[in-house]
Structure formats: structure tokens, C-alpha cells
Write a protein that holds these residues in place. Structure first.
Motif, PDB file in Angstrom:
ATOM      1  N   PRO A 534       0.820  -1.235   0.000  1.00 39.93           N
ATOM      2  CA  PRO A 534       0.000   0.000   0.000  1.00 39.93           C
ATOM      3  C   PRO A 534       0.841   1.266   0.000  1.00 39.93           C
ATOM      4  O   PRO A 534       0.416   2.326  -0.439  1.00 39.93           O
ATOM      5  CB  PRO A 534      -0.807  -0.132   1.290  1.00 39.93           C
ATOM      6  CG  PRO A 534       0.059  -0.937   2.197  1.00 39.93           C
ATOM      7  CD  PRO A 534       0.798  -1.910   1.316  1.00 39.93           C
ATOM      8  N   LEU A 535       2.076   1.166   0.549  1.00 43.39           N
ATOM      9  CA  LEU A 535       3.035   2.264   0.494  1.00 43.39           C
ATOM     10  C   LEU A 535       4.341   1.724  -0.076  1.00 43.39           C
ATOM     11  O   LEU A 535       4.631   0.529   0.031  1.00 43.39           O
ATOM     12  CB  LEU A 535       3.265   2.834   1.911  1.00 43.39           C
ATOM     13  CG  LEU A 535       2.062   3.526   2.569  1.00 43.39           C
ATOM     14  CD1 LEU A 535       2.425   3.915   4.004  1.00 43.39           C
ATOM     15  CD2 LEU A 535       1.636   4.770   1.785  1.00 43.39           C
ATOM     16  N   PRO A 536       5.135   2.568  -0.657  1.00 40.30           N
ATOM     17  CA  PRO A 536       6.398   2.079  -1.245  1.00 40.30           C
ATOM     18  C   PRO A 536       7.299   1.456  -0.189  1.00 40.30           C
ATOM     19  O   PRO A 536       7.552   2.040   0.870  1.00 40.30           O
ATOM     20  CB  PRO A 536       7.027   3.353  -1.830  1.00 40.30           C
ATOM     21  CG  PRO A 536       5.871   4.279  -2.041  1.00 40.30           C
ATOM     22  CD  PRO A 536       4.914   4.003  -0.935  1.00 40.30           C
ATOM     23  N   TYR A 537       7.783   0.242  -0.451  1.00 45.38           N
ATOM     24  CA  TYR A 537       8.713  -0.425   0.451  1.00 45.38           C
ATOM     25  C   TYR A 537       9.582  -1.376  -0.367  1.00 45.38           C
ATOM     26  O   TYR A 537       9.247  -1.750  -1.488  1.00 45.38           O
ATOM     27  CB  TYR A 537       7.976  -1.182   1.566  1.00 45.38           C
ATOM     28  CG  TYR A 537       7.179  -2.380   1.090  1.00 45.38           C
ATOM     29  CD1 TYR A 537       7.734  -3.664   1.074  1.00 45.38           C
ATOM     30  CD2 TYR A 537       5.846  -2.238   0.684  1.00 45.38           C
ATOM     31  CE1 TYR A 537       7.001  -4.755   0.659  1.00 45.38           C
ATOM     32  CE2 TYR A 537       5.109  -3.320   0.262  1.00 45.38           C
ATOM     33  CZ  TYR A 537       5.683  -4.583   0.258  1.00 45.38           C
ATOM     34  OH  TYR A 537       4.959  -5.671  -0.153  1.00 45.38           O
ATOM     35  N   VAL A 538      10.708  -1.725   0.221  1.00 42.43           N
ATOM     36  CA  VAL A 538      11.636  -2.658  -0.415  1.00 42.43           C
ATOM     37  C   VAL A 538      11.553  -3.982   0.336  1.00 42.43           C
ATOM     38  O   VAL A 538      11.445  -4.019   1.563  1.00 42.43           O
ATOM     39  CB  VAL A 538      13.067  -2.100  -0.401  1.00 42.43           C
ATOM     40  CG1 VAL A 538      13.554  -1.876   1.010  1.00 42.43           C
ATOM     41  CG2 VAL A 538      14.012  -3.028  -1.166  1.00 42.43           C
ATOM     42  N   GLU A 539      11.612  -5.090  -0.427  1.00 43.59           N
ATOM     43  CA  GLU A 539      11.465  -6.416   0.168  1.00 43.59           C
ATOM     44  C   GLU A 539      12.670  -7.264  -0.204  1.00 43.59           C
ATOM     45  O   GLU A 539      13.036  -7.372  -1.373  1.00 43.59           O
ATOM     46  CB  GLU A 539      10.176  -7.080  -0.314  1.00 43.59           C
ATOM     47  CG  GLU A 539       9.914  -8.436   0.326  1.00 43.59           C
ATOM     48  CD  GLU A 539       8.578  -9.033  -0.118  1.00 43.59           C
ATOM     49  OE1 GLU A 539       7.877  -9.595   0.726  1.00 43.59           O
ATOM     50  OE2 GLU A 539       8.245  -8.905  -1.324  1.00 43.59           O
ATOM     51  N   ILE A 540      13.282  -7.852   0.828  1.00 44.34           N
ATOM     52  CA  ILE A 540      14.415  -8.750   0.638  1.00 44.34           C
ATOM     53  C   ILE A 540      13.945 -10.149   1.001  1.00 44.34           C
ATOM     54  O   ILE A 540      13.583 -10.417   2.160  1.00 44.34           O
ATOM     55  CB  ILE A 540      15.604  -8.346   1.520  1.00 44.34           C
ATOM     56  CG1 ILE A 540      16.012  -6.893   1.232  1.00 44.34           C
ATOM     57  CG2 ILE A 540      16.785  -9.287   1.326  1.00 44.34           C
ATOM     58  CD1 ILE A 540      17.062  -6.368   2.189  1.00 44.34           C
ATOM     59  N   LYS A 541      13.941 -11.069   0.033  1.00 42.61           N
ATOM     60  CA  LYS A 541      13.508 -12.443   0.247  1.00 42.61           C
ATOM     61  C   LYS A 541      14.712 -13.373   0.254  1.00 42.61           C
ATOM     62  O   LYS A 541      15.542 -13.321  -0.640  1.00 42.61           O
ATOM     63  CB  LYS A 541      12.535 -12.887  -0.833  1.00 42.61           C
ATOM     64  CG  LYS A 541      11.176 -12.201  -0.773  1.00 42.61           C
ATOM     65  CD  LYS A 541      10.236 -12.782  -1.827  1.00 42.61           C
ATOM     66  CE  LYS A 541       8.855 -12.138  -1.731  1.00 42.61           C
ATOM     67  NZ  LYS A 541       7.906 -12.738  -2.710  1.00 42.61           N
ATOM     68  N   ILE A 542      14.761 -14.216   1.283  1.00 45.50           N
ATOM     69  CA  ILE A 542      15.816 -15.223   1.397  1.00 45.50           C
ATOM     70  C   ILE A 542      15.133 -16.574   1.419  1.00 45.50           C
ATOM     71  O   ILE A 542      14.391 -16.903   2.356  1.00 45.50           O
ATOM     72  CB  ILE A 542      16.677 -15.006   2.653  1.00 45.50           C
ATOM     73  CG1 ILE A 542      17.372 -13.639   2.571  1.00 45.50           C
ATOM     74  CG2 ILE A 542      17.685 -16.123   2.828  1.00 45.50           C
ATOM     75  CD1 ILE A 542      18.170 -13.283   3.793  1.00 45.50           C
ATOM     76  N   LYS A 543      15.372 -17.384   0.376  1.00 41.47           N
ATOM     77  CA  LYS A 543      14.672 -18.649   0.194  1.00 41.47           C
ATOM     78  C   LYS A 543      15.645 -19.810   0.314  1.00 41.47           C
ATOM     79  O   LYS A 543      16.814 -19.694  -0.049  1.00 41.47           O
ATOM     80  CB  LYS A 543      13.994 -18.695  -1.184  1.00 41.47           C
ATOM     81  CG  LYS A 543      13.084 -17.508  -1.476  1.00 41.47           C
ATOM     82  CD  LYS A 543      12.561 -17.561  -2.899  1.00 41.47           C
ATOM     83  CE  LYS A 543      11.737 -16.334  -3.246  1.00 41.47           C
ATOM     84  NZ  LYS A 543      11.231 -16.398  -4.641  1.00 41.47           N
ATOM     85  N   ASP A 544      15.128 -20.922   0.823  1.00 36.98           N
ATOM     86  CA  ASP A 544      15.935 -22.136   0.902  1.00 36.98           C
ATOM     87  C   ASP A 544      15.055 -23.326   0.540  1.00 36.98           C
ATOM     88  O   ASP A 544      13.835 -23.196   0.365  1.00 36.98           O
ATOM     89  CB  ASP A 544      16.544 -22.303   2.308  1.00 36.98           C
ATOM     90  CG  ASP A 544      15.490 -22.438   3.385  1.00 36.98           C
ATOM     91  OD1 ASP A 544      14.764 -23.458   3.403  1.00 36.98           O
ATOM     92  OD2 ASP A 544      15.379 -21.522   4.254  1.00 36.98           O
ATOM     93  N   ARG A 545      15.706 -24.499   0.430  1.00 39.99           N
ATOM     94  CA  ARG A 545      14.992 -25.743   0.146  1.00 39.99           C
ATOM     95  C   ARG A 545      15.130 -26.712   1.334  1.00 39.99           C
ATOM     96  O   ARG A 545      15.218 -27.900   1.169  1.00 39.99           O
ATOM     97  CB  ARG A 545      15.558 -26.404  -1.113  1.00 39.99           C
ATOM     98  CG  ARG A 545      15.257 -25.682  -2.392  1.00 39.99           C
ATOM     99  CD  ARG A 545      13.776 -25.691  -2.691  1.00 39.99           C
ATOM    100  NE  ARG A 545      13.462 -25.013  -3.963  1.00 39.99           N
ATOM    101  CZ  ARG A 545      12.231 -24.849  -4.415  1.00 39.99           C
ATOM    102  NH1 ARG A 545      11.210 -25.295  -3.680  1.00 39.99           N
ATOM    103  NH2 ARG A 545      12.014 -24.221  -5.553  1.00 39.99           N
ATOM    104  N   GLY A 546      15.092 -26.146   2.526  1.00 38.49           N
ATOM    105  CA  GLY A 546      15.275 -26.955   3.717  1.00 38.49           C
ATOM    106  C   GLY A 546      13.995 -27.644   4.161  1.00 38.49           C
ATOM    107  O   GLY A 546      13.024 -27.808   3.409  1.00 38.49           O
ATOM    108  N   MET A 547      13.967 -28.041   5.437  1.00 35.84           N
ATOM    109  CA  MET A 547      12.845 -28.809   5.990  1.00 35.84           C
ATOM    110  C   MET A 547      11.603 -27.973   6.240  1.00 35.84           C
ATOM    111  O   MET A 547      10.516 -28.515   6.465  1.00 35.84           O
ATOM    112  CB  MET A 547      13.291 -29.473   7.302  1.00 35.84           C
ATOM    113  CG  MET A 547      13.703 -28.493   8.381  1.00 35.84           C
ATOM    114  SD  MET A 547      14.349 -29.326   9.853  1.00 35.84           S
ATOM    115  CE  MET A 547      15.863 -29.986   9.210  1.00 35.84           C
ATOM    116  N   GLY A 548      11.733 -26.680   6.196  1.00 38.09           N
ATOM    117  CA  GLY A 548      10.578 -25.814   6.415  1.00 38.09           C
ATOM    118  C   GLY A 548      10.176 -25.737   7.885  1.00 38.09           C
ATOM    119  O   GLY A 548      10.826 -26.291   8.772  1.00 38.09           O
ATOM    120  N   VAL A 549       9.100 -25.027   8.123  1.00 36.69           N
ATOM    121  CA  VAL A 549       8.590 -24.806   9.482  1.00 36.69           C
ATOM    122  C   VAL A 549       7.196 -25.407   9.587  1.00 36.69           C
ATOM    123  O   VAL A 549       6.366 -25.201   8.687  1.00 36.69           O
ATOM    124  CB  VAL A 549       8.539 -23.296   9.826  1.00 36.69           C
ATOM    125  CG1 VAL A 549       7.957 -23.078  11.222  1.00 36.69           C
ATOM    126  CG2 VAL A 549       9.926 -22.685   9.721  1.00 36.69           C
TER     127      VAL A 549
END
Length: 618
Positions: A534-549
């Protein structure tokens, strides 16, 4: 925990439930208590009305004495005695008949002319002439002056006569007492004593008298059988009431000091008395006029006057009643409820109000108990997590220190001659030192945040540059552990208002988390994108292929000391503070760290920060 819960239940919850149970039981008595309060209030009204009626009759008596005294001052007693009836009725309208009688029993007045005089003489001549004894209710000016003969003729109990009860047979006692009850019974039975009155009538016996007295069904006014001369005694004036043909006759009498052998008297006109009583009806408490009807009942339990015109009721069952006394024997001032159901409605209202209040209190106690237990469980869980944290941190500190010490000793003692192996050992020492530094920084930062002492050096910084530098410094460790790192960082400058080191710590914690929880699929992807809604923001995504949560732990992983996978049992290193610090730092910068499952398996952690300024590459 069990001991604390037991103490809480015994000390708080059980006493609260007992008090609530007692309060609920008291609700059943609300109508009785309300009726009791109302009866006390309305009994005061009835008593006040009786006092007014007694004062009214006393005023009539004083008025008669004053009028008779004035006439005797103006006329000789013997001359006045001949036409006292005509003179008195002319000068004192409340008189229905005036009479004069001597102590010897000679009736000088009235003459048998007119219906009132004839009726009076027919009913009272033998009594006034001392030729018969009659039941009268009398009140001389001085009761202590009553003659001895009169006292002997007044009914007395066996104890007053000093006669043992055994001298009479049970049948005689029962018969005489039932006759006494019949002759002395009040005309009206108050509502509160109605049940006892029915029991009195259905179960006569030795205790009947006591029951009758307790129920209030016995008149307090007792008739005395006597002659007129005995009644007068030495008194100078007085009043008496007697029933003739079931009609009440109220007589006043006066003995002039100059002629004590003459007794001047008057029979009060009941219609005038009733008219005066009707005026009294408008004098009781105005605030109660919409609630009650006050009535004066005669000896037949019929209303002589009432405060509410047209009101009808079961006159024999008033709410409260007070007997007037010797002035008007067997007459009562009675109070009736205009709306008998209003009392029940008021009681129900009180019941509902108290019931809701009690329910609210019980609910509050229950909710409070639940909150206390939940808070207690939370503190116990935190205590367990702190214990686990100490174990984890001890393990985390021991592992890198052991590696550093071992490889340092090997290098220091010259046991490794191969240059490539030396570089490998030095890289391990460097990585373990960095890991140890991150762990210590996390613990120190958490301690400062927990005490509210953490301070940030906010300044304008390029977030893309922070990300490049952090990934570049951490990439060797990831690649050394076999990870493939993919980065998508835009060339444009994205400026945010933040602390450079704190933001770098967030990225390192997220990369370290991805590293620890990745098993066979060792790949990490990092993306930096700009969002406008809804407002300008920057998003940093860190992805893995681990066991998850696990789904139920999606939010708990951001709690302090919480770990979705037990580190000691699963072999995964960590203290349970990395994600907690990452979220706290992000929120301190006006942003957020969120978790979502990655398509195809694994985890995706996103750091979102508000944009301060964006510049395109030159």
C-alpha cells in the motif's frame, strides 16, 4: 506446576465458587426480603393512620367536654339536663344523641321523641340505668381509678386467678378458649398471618391460643362486662364503645364538678366520624399514593373509607393492618397493594440484576483464573526455554571454541606442513570465529533489547549496498559448506533510514537460519524487489529448500528462545534468538520480517522496510 495449580484452586477458585453458590442461594430469598421491607414501610403507614384516628376521636371527646362545660356554665345543671339532647345537637353537630343520667340510674334525657332518641333509649336505657351488665370497650380518663368491682369482673386467665390449670378438664379449657377466640377474633386477618390462621382453625388444641397470639388473629382490645355505674367509678370523664345489634355505639361522658351525681353524655354520629376519616385519607405519604390503598375497615371487615375511589380487593386479606383500639374496637387501618404483582416484578428484577452481577463476577473470576494460569504456563515455558537456551548457547560456544583450539594447536605446533591444508585450517578458524562472534553479538543484542537499552544509529543508507556487502562477506562460508547462492540485486540505489550494522545483522541471521535448516538441497536464493502497495517499500527475500517450518509454529519461531526443531536432539546449531532479533530490529526500523512456505518445499523469509529514496543507476 501441579502444586501451583492446586494452591490456586484451593485458595482462589474454590472459595470464589462457594461465595457464588451462597449468593445464588440468597437470590431465592429476595422476594421475602422485599416483602419484609415493604411490610415494615407500609406498617408504618397503617400505624400512623391509627394514630391520626385516635387523635381524631380524642379531639371529638375534648370537643364534647368543652361544649358540655360551656353549657353548664351558662345553664344550671338541673335545667340543662331536661333538654340537653336538643341543646347539644344544635351547638355540637357531631352528636347524634345527647343524654343525661344520674348515678342512681335515672335517665333524665333524652325524651323518647324522634327515631334517634327512641333507638338510643331502646339500646342503652337498661345499661345506663344500671339494670344490666353489658360488654363495653372503655377508656376512662384514669384507668387506675377503676373500681375494684369492675376489675373483678374483667376476664382473667387461670394464672391471674392463681388457679392451677389442672382444676379444669381439657374439654372445658378447650371449649372456653375457643369461645374466647370467637368473641375476641379480629375482623380482618393480615395477609402474612393467613396461613397460620388456617392452621389455627383446622387444628384446635392446647397450643391453639399460643398459635393464635403469634399469628396476630386475636384482638388486642378486650371487652369488659360491667354496669354503667361501675364503669364510671370516680372518673370525671371518659369514653366507651359497645356493640348493639352488631352496630357500634361510641359514647362520651362527663361529670361536672358541681353536680357529680349527674352524668352528661353524647353518642357520636358515625356518619360524621366517617366523613372526618375520609379527610384523613389524603394526609398519608404522597409518594406512596401510587403504590397502596389505605382503608379503614369496620368490625365486619367492610371499608368505611378508602384512599383510592373504586378500588376493590379481598378486604379480609390486607397486606398489613393495625387495629385502632378502644376508640373503634375491631376497626382497623389496612393497607392494600394497588398492584400486587409489582412486588414480584421488583423481586424478579433484583434477582436478575444480582444474578447477572454474580454471573459476571464468576465469569471474571473464571477468565482471571484462566489468564493467571496461562501467564503462569507462559512463564514456566519461558523458564524452560531459558534453560534450553543456556544448554544451546553452551553447546554453540563449545563447538567453535573446540575447533579453534584444535586447529590453532595444530598450526602452532607445526604439525601441518601442507600449505593447502594450512589455508583450510585457517579458513575454518576464521569461519568459527565469525560464528562465535555472531552468537555473542546476538546474545548481547538480545540482552540490551530486553532491558530496553538497544540504541540504533539511524542514517540514510543504500540498502542494496548493505545486501551486497553482507552476502559477499558471508558467501565464502556458504560455498565452503557446499551451498549454491543465487542473488538478484538491482543496480539502482534504494535508500532507507536505518542502522547499517543492524540491517546487516538481520540479513546475516536470515542467511544463517537458511544455512542451518537446509539438508540435502543446499541452495539459497536472495531477491531484492521494490513494492508500491500500500506504500512504497523494499522487500528482501531469502529462500531455501530446507525442511521448512511446521504450520502451527509459523509465528512461534519469532518468539524468544523458541525453536521448531530441538537443536540438541536434531543436531542443528542455534540459540533460538536469531529470528527474534531479526524481527525486533526490522520493527525498530518501521518494517517487518515475515515467514511463508516456499513453493516446492522450503522456507521464504522476507525483510520489508519502508523506502526513503530510490535512484536509478547512472
Amino acid at each position: 506446576m501441579k502444586k501451583v495449580a492446586l494452591v490456586f484452586v484451593l485458595a482462589v477458585f474454590v472459595p470464589s465458587l462457594v461465595l457464588a453458590w451462597l449468593a445464588v442461594r440468597s437470590l431465592r430469598d429476595q422476594q421475602f426480603l422485599l416483602e419484609r421491607q415493604q411490610s415494615l414501610l407500609y406498617q408504618g403507614v397503617a400505624d400512623a393512620m391509627v394514630k391520626e384516628i385516635q387523635d381524631l376521636v380524642a379531639d371529638y371527646q375534648r370537643g364534647f367536654i368543652d361544649k358540655a362545660s360551656a353549657l353548664l356554665r351558662d345553664h344550671p345543671p338541673q335545667d340543662l339536663a331536661k333538654n340537653f339532647d336538643e341543646v347539644l345537637r344544635k351547638d355540637w353537630p357531631p352528636a347524634q344523641v345527647g343524654f343525661v343520667v344520674t348515678l342512681s340510674g335515672t335517665i333524665l334525657c333524652p325524651r323518647p321523641q324522634g327515631p334517634d332518641a327512641q333507638t338510643f333509649l331502646t339500646c342503652n336505657s337498661r345499661f345506663l340505668a344500671n339494670r344490666e351488665s353489658a360488654e363495653v370497650y372503655w377508656s376512662p380518663k384514669g384507668a387506675a381509678n377503676a373500681p375494684t368491682e369492675l376489675k373483678k369482673q374483667t376476664p382473667a386467665s387461670s394464672s391471674e386467678r392463681n388457679e392451677p390449670a389442672g382444676n379444669s378438664s381439657p374439654y372445658d379449657l378447650k371449649s372456653s378458649f375457643l369461645n374466647s377466640i370467637k368473641s375476641q377474633s379480629r375482623a380482618v386477618v393480615p395477609q402474612q398471618a393467613y396461613a397460620k390462621d388456617e392452621q389455627l382453625q383446622s387444628k384446635p388444641g392446647p397450643q391453639t391460643k399460643q398459635m393464635a397470639e403469634e399469628s396476630g388473629n386475636i384482638s388486642k382490645v378486650t371487652p369488659s362486662e360491667t354496669e354503667f355505674r361501675q364503669l364510671i367509678g370516680e372518673a370525671s370523664d371518659g369514653k366507651l364503645a359497645r356493640f348493639v345489634d352488631d352496630k357500634l355505639n361510641l359514647l362520651f361522658w362527663y361529670r361536672p364538678p358541681r353536680e357529680p351525681q349527674l352524668v352528661f353524655g353524647a353518642q357520636l354520629a358515625l356518619p360524621r366520624l366517617i366523613a372526618a376519616l375520609q379527610q384523613l385519607m389524603g394526609q398519608f405519604e404522597p409518594a406512596l399514593r401510587d403504590q397502596i390503598c389505605v382503608a379503614v375497615l369496620d368490625d365486619k371487615a367492610k371499608p368505611a373509607v378508602k384512599s383510592v375511589t373504586g378500588f376493590k380487593a379481598n378486604w379480609k386479606r390486607p397486606f398489613v393492618a393495625t387495629e385502632i383500639g378502644e376508640e373503634l374496637p375491631h376497626w382497623e387501618a389496612a393497607v392494600y397493594l394497588l398492584d400486587p404483582k409489582a412486588l414480584a416484578r421488583s423481586a424478579n428484577t433484583i434477582k436478575w440484576t444480582l444474578g447477572l452481577l454474580i454471573s459476571a463476577l464468576v465469569l471474571a473470576i473464571g477468565i482471571g483464573s484462566w489468564l493467571i494460569v496461562a501467564d503462569l504456563n507462559r512463564h514456566l515455558m519461558i523458564a524452560r526455554q531459558k534453560t534450553d537456551f543456556v544448554s544451546n548457547v553452551s553447546h554453540e560456544l563449545k563447538t567453535p571454541l573446540t575447533s579453534i583450539r584444535m586447529f590453532s594447536e595444530l598450526l602452532a605446533e607445526g604439525r601441518v606442513a601442507n600449505a593447502e591444508r594450512q589455508r583450510s585450517y585457517l579458513n575454518i578458524i576464521t569461519a568459527e570465529t565469525a560464528r562465535l562472534t555472531r552468537l555473542i553479538n546476538n546474545v548481547l543484542d538480545f540482552a540490551r533489547m530486553d532491558r530496553g537499552e538497544k540504541k540504533y544509529q539511524f542514517q540514510k543508507c543504500d540498502l542494496t549496498q548493505v545486501v551486497r556487502e553482507t552476502v559477499q562477506s558471508y558467501r565464502p562460508q556458504l560455498e565452503a559448506n557446499g551451498f549454491q547462492v543465487e542473488c538478484q540485486i538491482p543496480e539502482m540505489e534504494v535508500w532507507v533510514n536505518g542502522d547499517h550494522d543492524a540491517l546487516a545483522q538481520v540479513i546475516v541471521n536470515l542467511l544463517s537460519n537458511a544455512e542451518k535448516y537446509s539438508d540435502s538441497h543446499k541452495e539459497i536464493a536472495l531477491e531484492v524487489t521494490r513494492q508500491n502497495s500500500p506504500l512504497p517499500y523494499v522487500e528482501i527475500k531469502i529462500k531455501d529448500r530446507g525442511m521448512g517450518v511446521p504450520k502451527e509454529s509459523a509465528e512461534k519461531i519469532f518468539e524468544q528462545f523458541y525453536r521448531a526443531h530441538d537443536s540438541l536432539n536434531s543436531g542443528i546449531q542455534g540459540s533460538g534468538l536469531g529470528l527474534t532479533l531479526a524481527r525486533q530490529i526490522a520493527r525498530a526500523h518501521g518494517g517487518e520480517v515475515v515467514y511463508e512456505r516456499r513453493d516446492g518445499g522450503g522456507s521464504c523469509f522476507s525483510l520489508r522496510l519502508p523506502v526513503y529514496e530510490i535512484r536509478n543507476p547512472k
